[in-house]
Enzyme design. Structure first.
Site, PDB file in Angstrom:
ATOM      1  N   GLU A 128     -30.368  12.581  34.557  1.00 44.93           N
ATOM      2  CA  GLU A 128     -31.091  13.117  33.824  1.00 44.93           C
ATOM      3  C   GLU A 128     -30.579  13.630  35.387  1.00 44.93           C
ATOM      4  OE1 GLU A 128     -34.758  14.650  32.488  1.00 44.93           O
ATOM      5  OE2 GLU A 128     -34.951  13.010  30.970  1.00 44.93           O
ATOM      6  N   CYS A 168     -37.437   7.440  30.423  1.00 47.33           N
ATOM      7  CA  CYS A 168     -36.097   5.790  29.692  1.00 47.33           C
ATOM      8  C   CYS A 168     -36.951   4.854  30.861  1.00 47.33           C
ATOM      9  CB  CYS A 168     -35.175   5.896  31.172  1.00 47.33           C
ATOM     10  SG  CYS A 168     -34.214   7.686  30.459  1.00 47.33           S
ATOM     11  N   LYS A 211     -38.244  13.397  38.807  1.00 46.44           N
ATOM     12  CA  LYS A 211     -37.273  13.588  39.803  1.00 46.44           C
ATOM     13  C   LYS A 211     -36.984  14.886  39.955  1.00 46.44           C
ATOM     14  CE  LYS A 211     -33.173  11.773  38.265  1.00 46.44           C
ATOM     15  NZ  LYS A 211     -31.978  11.295  37.452  1.00 46.44           N
TER      16      LYS A 211
HETATM   17  C1  UGA Z   1     -32.136   6.359  34.621  1.00 45.37           C
HETATM   18  C2  UGA Z   1     -31.342   5.313  35.144  1.00 45.37           C
HETATM   19  O1  UGA Z   1     -30.869   5.563  35.731  1.00 45.37           O
HETATM   20  C3  UGA Z   1     -29.908   5.691  33.799  1.00 45.37           C
HETATM   21  O2  UGA Z   1     -28.626   5.044  34.480  1.00 45.37           O
HETATM   22  C4  UGA Z   1     -29.871   5.964  32.226  1.00 45.37           C
HETATM   23  O3  UGA Z   1     -29.497   6.538  31.453  1.00 45.37           O
HETATM   24  C5  UGA Z   1     -31.714   6.487  31.758  1.00 45.37           C
HETATM   25  O4  UGA Z   1     -32.513   6.486  32.865  1.00 45.37           O
HETATM   26  C6  UGA Z   1     -31.777   6.643  30.578  1.00 45.37           C
HETATM   27  O5  UGA Z   1     -31.612   5.180  30.631  1.00 45.37           O
HETATM   28  O6  UGA Z   1     -31.771   7.458  30.164  1.00 45.37           O
HETATM   29  P1  UGA Z   1     -33.412   8.799  34.697  1.00 45.37           P
HETATM   30  O7  UGA Z   1     -34.817   8.542  34.080  1.00 45.37           O
HETATM   31  O8  UGA Z   1     -32.779   9.790  34.681  1.00 45.37           O
HETATM   32  O9  UGA Z   1     -32.349   7.539  34.445  1.00 45.37           O
HETATM   33  O10 UGA Z   1     -33.586   8.489  36.181  1.00 45.37           O
HETATM   34  P2  UGA Z   1     -33.160   7.820  38.143  1.00 45.37           P
HETATM   35  O11 UGA Z   1     -32.190   9.215  38.365  1.00 45.37           O
HETATM   36  O12 UGA Z   1     -32.785   6.270  36.904  1.00 45.37           O
HETATM   37  O13 UGA Z   1     -34.708   8.134  37.987  1.00 45.37           O
HETATM   38  C7  UGA Z   1     -36.484   7.224  37.748  1.00 45.37           C
HETATM   39  C8  UGA Z   1     -37.336   7.564  38.336  1.00 45.37           C
HETATM   40  O14 UGA Z   1     -37.162   6.509  39.414  1.00 45.37           O
HETATM   41  C9  UGA Z   1     -37.878   8.715  39.213  1.00 45.37           C
HETATM   42  O15 UGA Z   1     -39.109   8.671  38.371  1.00 45.37           O
HETATM   43  C10 UGA Z   1     -37.247   8.336  40.353  1.00 45.37           C
HETATM   44  O16 UGA Z   1     -38.158   9.075  41.183  1.00 45.37           O
HETATM   45  C11 UGA Z   1     -37.066   6.961  40.338  1.00 45.37           C
HETATM   46  N1  UGA Z   1     -37.173   6.268  41.864  1.00 45.37           N
HETATM   47  C12 UGA Z   1     -35.638   6.670  41.938  1.00 45.37           C
HETATM   48  C13 UGA Z   1     -37.035   5.805  43.174  1.00 45.37           C
HETATM   49  O17 UGA Z   1     -38.873   6.247  42.713  1.00 45.37           O
HETATM   50  N2  UGA Z   1     -36.812   5.954  44.090  1.00 45.37           N
HETATM   51  C14 UGA Z   1     -35.186   5.312  43.771  1.00 45.37           C
HETATM   52  O18 UGA Z   1     -34.700   5.204  45.173  1.00 45.37           O
HETATM   53  C15 UGA Z   1     -34.638   5.814  42.762  1.00 45.37           C
END
Ligand code: UGA
Length: 445
Positions: free
Chosen positions: A156, A267, A329
């Site tokens: 997202e 997710c 996020k």
């Molecule tokens: C995640 C995956 O990254 C995608 O590849 C996948 O397609 C998607 O789930 C899904 O299954 O549909 P998304 O949930 O959109 O994507 O967001 P992310 O960017 O992965 O972040 C997930 C969470 O991790 C957020 O709450 C973010 O704040 C947190 N995060 C991310 C951290 O706390 N630290 C980081 O270094 C990165």
């Protein structure tokens, strides 16, 4: 190609618009008429950068239309993408695949010429095989209906780019139907393949697992750095510098090593739980017990955040807390399992007066937590605050001016739940700054 995309949530709406952008004729299918009429008029039911413009453009071009009629979709398309949700079951870790099953039950009987179904939803391994058998048993063309699995890896906030310029394409096919599903997938993604996007042809189970394992790995990476952040706090070290040092190692990489409030959303949390549940059903529970720890390190961030706010205020009862960020996020209005909103709720339940502001997620937050206080800007939320907490790293918050904010708050106390601010700037302006696992968590002099 003529294709249907069933389900018009984050995944389906993005996929439909992007397929039209690639030149295909696309029909988005959903049972929610209100959502469809918004999409037809080019209005997005959710926020995703660039998607509203792209959808409008594609609808105007005539290559993208929306319907609630499965008859129409079956008549129109030669390839059917499945993009419906697979949420966590209530009170269980397992994923609920009932929406997927009901789509197959409605659609397959209507498919009366050879066609290919490509599943995109994240599913427990083994689901594709079951759905393939179900679809073929229900369709009048029987085995001339092929089903493959083509998991989606988009994030997202970056959905369009991730769809049009993915790191890889994975297509899982059954042994006896490999040729057709592969040929159709190669034709659908011809432009991407011409641009050199890697194409991995696998069996159905490997394709399903490739997605679940990727999310499990990402969740593990985040919880790893968050666990290290706890050690950094104990040792007086700085987790941000440490993550930089790790990140330069090309075997590790810097991405997903941002320590803070941890992961949420629709997710990662539900996918690691569904993965554990499925492994248990298959007799491989032990292999994934570490994901329990990944989950609990992550959930612990939220209670630790509440604790940090409590320590900072002395007591929560009667304290004014400005909460900046509610989406799970930045660049999203999604509040599903949002760590930010979860913390805001806990603070209020413990007696604090909480004022929340988020650039895009206000409506969704209000719907989920109607009793929280909501402000119309970051400055309004910070008015008279005893402590300001940044829980989602929106650019707007990273750019806040500590000097301007100092004139608004009651006490200059900043808790950076995403380690996204420059401590020196805030400390220099006389603020007490605290991040997660940061040596700079201190006051001016
Ligand atoms: C995640 C995956 O990254 C995608 O590849 C996948 O397609 C998607 O789930 C899904 O299954 O549909 P998304 O949930 O959109 O994507 O967001 P992310 O960017 O992965 O972040 C997930 C969470 O991790 C957020 O709450 C973010 O704040 C947190 N995060 C991310 C951290 O706390 N630290 C980081 O270094 C990165």
């Amino acid at each position: 190609m003529k294709m249907a995309v069933v389900g018009t949530g984050y995944l389906g709406a993005t996929h439909a618009a992007c397929m039209a952008r690639l030149g295909h004729e696309v029909m988005g299918v959903d049972i929610d008429e209100a959502k469809l009429s918004k999409l037809r008029s080019g209005e997005m039911p959710f926020y995703e950068p660039g998607l509203e413009e792209l959808t409008r453009e594609m609808v105007a071009s005539g290559r993208l239309q929306f319907t609630s009629s499965y008859e129409e979709a079956a008549e129109f398309a030669d390839v059917h993408f499945l993009a419906v949700g697979t949420p966590q079951k209530r009170g269980e870790f397992a994923a609920d695949v009932s929406a997927l099953e009901s789509v197959i039950k409605l659609l397959a009987p209507l498919i009366n010429r050879p066609a290919v179904i490509l599943g995109k939803s994240t599913v427990p391994v083994g689901t594709a095989q079951e759905m393939r058998a179900l679809a073929r048993s229900l369709s009048p063309v029987g085995d001339d209906l092929e089903l493959g699995w083509n998991p989606e890896f988009l994030r997202e906030g970056h959905a369009i780019k991730d769809t049009l310029e993915p790191d890889r394409l994975v297509v899982g096919v059954a042994d006896d139907g490999a040729g057709r599903a592969e040929a159709v997938a190669r034709e659908v993604y011809a432009d991407l393949l011409a641009n050199g996007v890697p194409f991995l042809l696998t069996d159905l189970a490997t394709a399903e697992l490739a997605k679940t394992a990727a999310n499990a790995f990402l969740a593990t990476k985040i919880s790893f750095i968050n666990a290290i952040a706890e050690v950094c706090e104990a040792a007086g070290a700085d987790v941000v510098q440490l993550a930089d040092a790790l990140g330069y190692d090309s075997r590790i990489g810097r991405a997903f090593l941002n320590a803070g409030l941890g992961f949420g959303g629709g997710c990662l949390p539900k996918d690691i739980r569904a993965f554990m549940a499925r492994a248990g059903e298959m007799g491989a529970a032990q292999a994934l017990t570490f994901l329990r720890e990944v989950d609990s390190i992550n959930m612990r961030r939220r209670t630790q955040m509440v604790e940090m706010v409590k320590q900072s205020c002395g007591e929560l009862l009667g304290a004014h807390v400005a909460v900046l960020g509610a989406a799970f996020k930045p660049d999203s209005d999604d509040v599903r399992d949002s760590p930010a909103l979860n913390v805001a709720g806990q603070l209020q339940l413990q007696g604090a007066t909480v004022n929340v502001y988020d650039p895009k997620a206000m409506d969704n937050s209000r719907a989920l937590f109607p009793t929280l206080g909501y402000s119309t800007s970051a400055l309004e939320a910070c008015d008279n605050a005893d402590v300001v907490v940044v829980l989602t790293e929106w650019k707007e918050f990273r750019n806040l001016d500590p000097v301007e904010l100092a004139g608004i708050v009651r006490q200059r106390k900043m808790i950076d739940g995403r380690n996204c601010l420059d401590p020196a700037r805030w400390i220099g302006a006389g603020w007490q700054y605290r991040g997660f696992g940061r040596a700079s968590s201190r006051t001016a002099n």
